[in-house]
Scaffold this active site. Structure first.
Site, PDB file in Angstrom:
ATOM      1  N   ARG A 165       5.663  -1.770   0.993  1.00  0.00           N
ATOM      2  CA  ARG A 165       6.786  -0.831   0.971  1.00  0.00           C
ATOM      3  C   ARG A 165       7.400  -0.623   2.359  1.00  0.00           C
ATOM      4  O   ARG A 165       8.493  -0.080   2.471  1.00  0.00           O
ATOM      5  CB  ARG A 165       6.337   0.514   0.381  1.00  0.00           C
ATOM      6  CG  ARG A 165       6.137   0.454  -1.128  1.00  0.00           C
ATOM      7  CD  ARG A 165       5.517   1.718  -1.666  1.00  0.00           C
ATOM      8  NE  ARG A 165       4.089   1.789  -1.363  1.00  0.00           N
ATOM      9  CZ  ARG A 165       3.284   2.783  -1.760  1.00  0.00           C
ATOM     10  NH1 ARG A 165       3.789   3.778  -2.475  1.00  0.00           N
ATOM     11  NH2 ARG A 165       2.004   2.776  -1.451  1.00  0.00           N
ATOM     12  N   GLN A 166       6.711  -1.086   3.390  1.00  0.00           N
ATOM     13  CA  GLN A 166       7.259  -1.029   4.742  1.00  0.00           C
ATOM     14  C   GLN A 166       7.916  -2.379   5.054  1.00  0.00           C
ATOM     15  O   GLN A 166       7.509  -3.105   5.954  1.00  0.00           O
ATOM     16  CB  GLN A 166       6.159  -0.702   5.752  1.00  0.00           C
ATOM     17  CG  GLN A 166       5.515   0.662   5.501  1.00  0.00           C
ATOM     18  CD  GLN A 166       4.526   1.037   6.578  1.00  0.00           C
ATOM     19  OE1 GLN A 166       4.831   1.001   7.761  1.00  0.00           O
ATOM     20  NE2 GLN A 166       3.315   1.394   6.166  1.00  0.00           N
ATOM     21  N   HIS A 211       6.685  -5.985  -3.838  1.00  0.00           N
ATOM     22  CA  HIS A 211       7.590  -4.837  -3.891  1.00  0.00           C
ATOM     23  C   HIS A 211       9.047  -5.265  -3.748  1.00  0.00           C
ATOM     24  O   HIS A 211       9.940  -4.683  -4.371  1.00  0.00           O
ATOM     25  CB  HIS A 211       7.221  -3.840  -2.790  1.00  0.00           C
ATOM     26  CG  HIS A 211       8.039  -2.594  -2.810  1.00  0.00           C
ATOM     27  ND1 HIS A 211       8.049  -1.710  -3.872  1.00  0.00           N
ATOM     28  CD2 HIS A 211       8.906  -2.072  -1.888  1.00  0.00           C
ATOM     29  CE1 HIS A 211       8.855  -0.713  -3.615  1.00  0.00           C
ATOM     30  NE2 HIS A 211       9.405  -0.897  -2.431  1.00  0.00           N
ATOM     31  N   ASP A 265      14.584   3.464 -10.942  1.00  0.00           N
ATOM     32  CA  ASP A 265      15.641   3.696  -9.957  1.00  0.00           C
ATOM     33  C   ASP A 265      16.572   2.490  -9.978  1.00  0.00           C
ATOM     34  O   ASP A 265      16.295   1.482 -10.638  1.00  0.00           O
ATOM     35  CB  ASP A 265      15.077   3.934  -8.550  1.00  0.00           C
ATOM     36  CG  ASP A 265      14.115   2.846  -8.105  1.00  0.00           C
ATOM     37  OD1 ASP A 265      14.457   1.646  -8.229  1.00  0.00           O
ATOM     38  OD2 ASP A 265      13.016   3.191  -7.645  1.00  0.00           O
ATOM     39  N   LYS A 302      18.052   9.042  -9.370  1.00  0.00           N
ATOM     40  CA  LYS A 302      17.382  10.181  -8.757  1.00  0.00           C
ATOM     41  C   LYS A 302      17.777  10.307  -7.291  1.00  0.00           C
ATOM     42  O   LYS A 302      18.196   9.359  -6.643  1.00  0.00           O
ATOM     43  CB  LYS A 302      15.864  10.042  -8.866  1.00  0.00           C
ATOM     44  CG  LYS A 302      15.262   8.884  -8.066  1.00  0.00           C
ATOM     45  CD  LYS A 302      13.749   8.896  -8.200  1.00  0.00           C
ATOM     46  CE  LYS A 302      13.105   7.821  -7.333  1.00  0.00           C
ATOM     47  NZ  LYS A 302      13.352   6.477  -7.810  1.00  0.00           N
ATOM     48  N   SER A 360       1.588   8.324  -5.817  1.00  0.00           N
ATOM     49  CA  SER A 360       1.266   9.738  -6.050  1.00  0.00           C
ATOM     50  C   SER A 360       1.545  10.169  -7.485  1.00  0.00           C
ATOM     51  O   SER A 360       0.992  11.156  -7.967  1.00  0.00           O
ATOM     52  CB  SER A 360       2.060  10.624  -5.091  1.00  0.00           C
ATOM     53  OG  SER A 360       3.446  10.535  -5.365  1.00  0.00           O
ATOM     54  N   THR A 420       7.118  10.728  -8.974  1.00  0.00           N
ATOM     55  CA  THR A 420       8.362  10.138  -9.463  1.00  0.00           C
ATOM     56  C   THR A 420       8.235   9.734 -10.925  1.00  0.00           C
ATOM     57  O   THR A 420       9.139   9.983 -11.735  1.00  0.00           O
ATOM     58  CB  THR A 420       8.732   8.903  -8.613  1.00  0.00           C
ATOM     59  OG1 THR A 420       8.965   9.305  -7.268  1.00  0.00           O
ATOM     60  CG2 THR A 420       9.973   8.218  -9.164  1.00  0.00           C
TER      61      THR A 420
END
Length: 304
Positions: free
Chosen positions: A87-88, A124, A160, A191, A222, A225
């Site tokens: 994700r980075q 990703h 998304d 969102k 987490s 979302t």
């Protein structure tokens, strides 16, 4: 052909004939990796996820690659079911600060250690493939997910705007498997994210009323979302909401969030080693067959 599996991917039963690998830790925390010495001129597949604890598992992968290279293997393929730091994948500048391009740095480390080719599951972003100067295969687990999805009144949901391409690709797999038409049934959750780790669902684009909605994504961390998206979809009249998400990182209190949410089912794979207590809402499916098929298919292939 030899297969070595690291600690982060021990539960992936892909072959009964695995090459031995001893991984230990010294008192000061340093890792030590030992592989069998008869790897000369062999094609070696090293299977290791860069999953939590991310830094330990990344270092373990690098040491395994280096040990195999020093054993004079002919070709080393790093099979990374979950590519940590993915994700980075872009530089972020704000408030006079600048981030590292971590996903590329990890790619550089893996290549420098000695990997000749890479295989991963559901990266990703496709731009990560461009961080490598060796061949990269981005494997999909859509076929495994499709086996767990019922075909009645389906709608595929992108959580998304950036996930629309992934949703359309999954819809095509479902169409082929269940002989249904889903081209006009792609739904998008629009969102607004105020800051990292916090998301607020703003709008549902598409028809979900009376549908069995399937959210498809690459990572659930987490869980916030995902739970918000499920609630917004249910509020628009969806019959059910199932999520098919490849990498179940599920950090912090994600399990509790999902358990108490309106989400009917979360289906994840074993790209990440799961240690949570089994609950009815979460199903884990295996990528082992896909992974072994890839290994057998590419054995002796100079381009992969």
């Amino acid at each position: 052909m030899k297969i070595i599996i690291g600690n982060a991917s021990r539960e992936l039963v892909i072959s009964e004939e695995l090459s031995p690998c001893n991984i230990s830790k010294f008192a000061d925390g340093e890792l030590n990796v030992e592989v069998e010495s008869n790897l000369y001129n062999q094609e070696v597949y090293i299977v290791q996820s860069i999953s939590p604890p991310v830094n330990d598992n990344l270092m373990e992968l690098l040491l395994m690659i280096d040990a195999v290279k020093r054993a004079d293997a002919k070709k080393i393929t790093a099979v990374i079911p979950y590519y940590g730091y993915s994700r980075q994948d872009r530089i972020i500048k704000n408030n006079n600060m600048q981030s590292a391009l971590s996903a590329q740095l990890v790619a550089n480390l893996i290549q420098t250690a000695g990997a000749n080719s890479i295989a991963a599951f559901d990266l990703h972003s496709t731009q990560i493939e461009g961080f490598f100067n060796v061949p990269v295969v981005n494997l999909s687990c859509f076929e495994v997910f499709a086996q767990s999805i019922k075909k009645e009144d389906l709608a595929v949901v992108a959580p998304d705007v950036g996930a629309i391409g992934r949703a359309r690709a999954f819809a095509k797999v479902l169409e082929a498997k269940h002989n249904v038409e889903l081209n006009d049934k792609i739904v998008v959750v629009d969102k607004y994210r105020e800051k990292a780790g916090i998301s607020q669902v703003m709008n549902i684009i598409g028809e979900v009323a009376g549908k069995n909605c399937v959210i498809v994504d690459d990572i659930v961390d987490s869980g916030g979302t995902l739970c918000n998206a499920a609630l917004a979809i249910k509020n628009q009249g969806a019959k059910s909401v199932t999520a098919c998400i490849t990498h179940g990182v599920l950090s912090g209190n994600a399990i509790e969030k999902i358990s108490s949410s309106v989400l009917d089912k979360l289906i994840v794979t074993d790209t990440v080693l799961h240690k949570f207590e089994k609950i009815d809402k979460i199903e884990v499916v295996s990528i082992a067959d896909i992974l072994m098929s890839f290994i057998l298919k590419t054995q002796g292939d100079k381009s992969a």
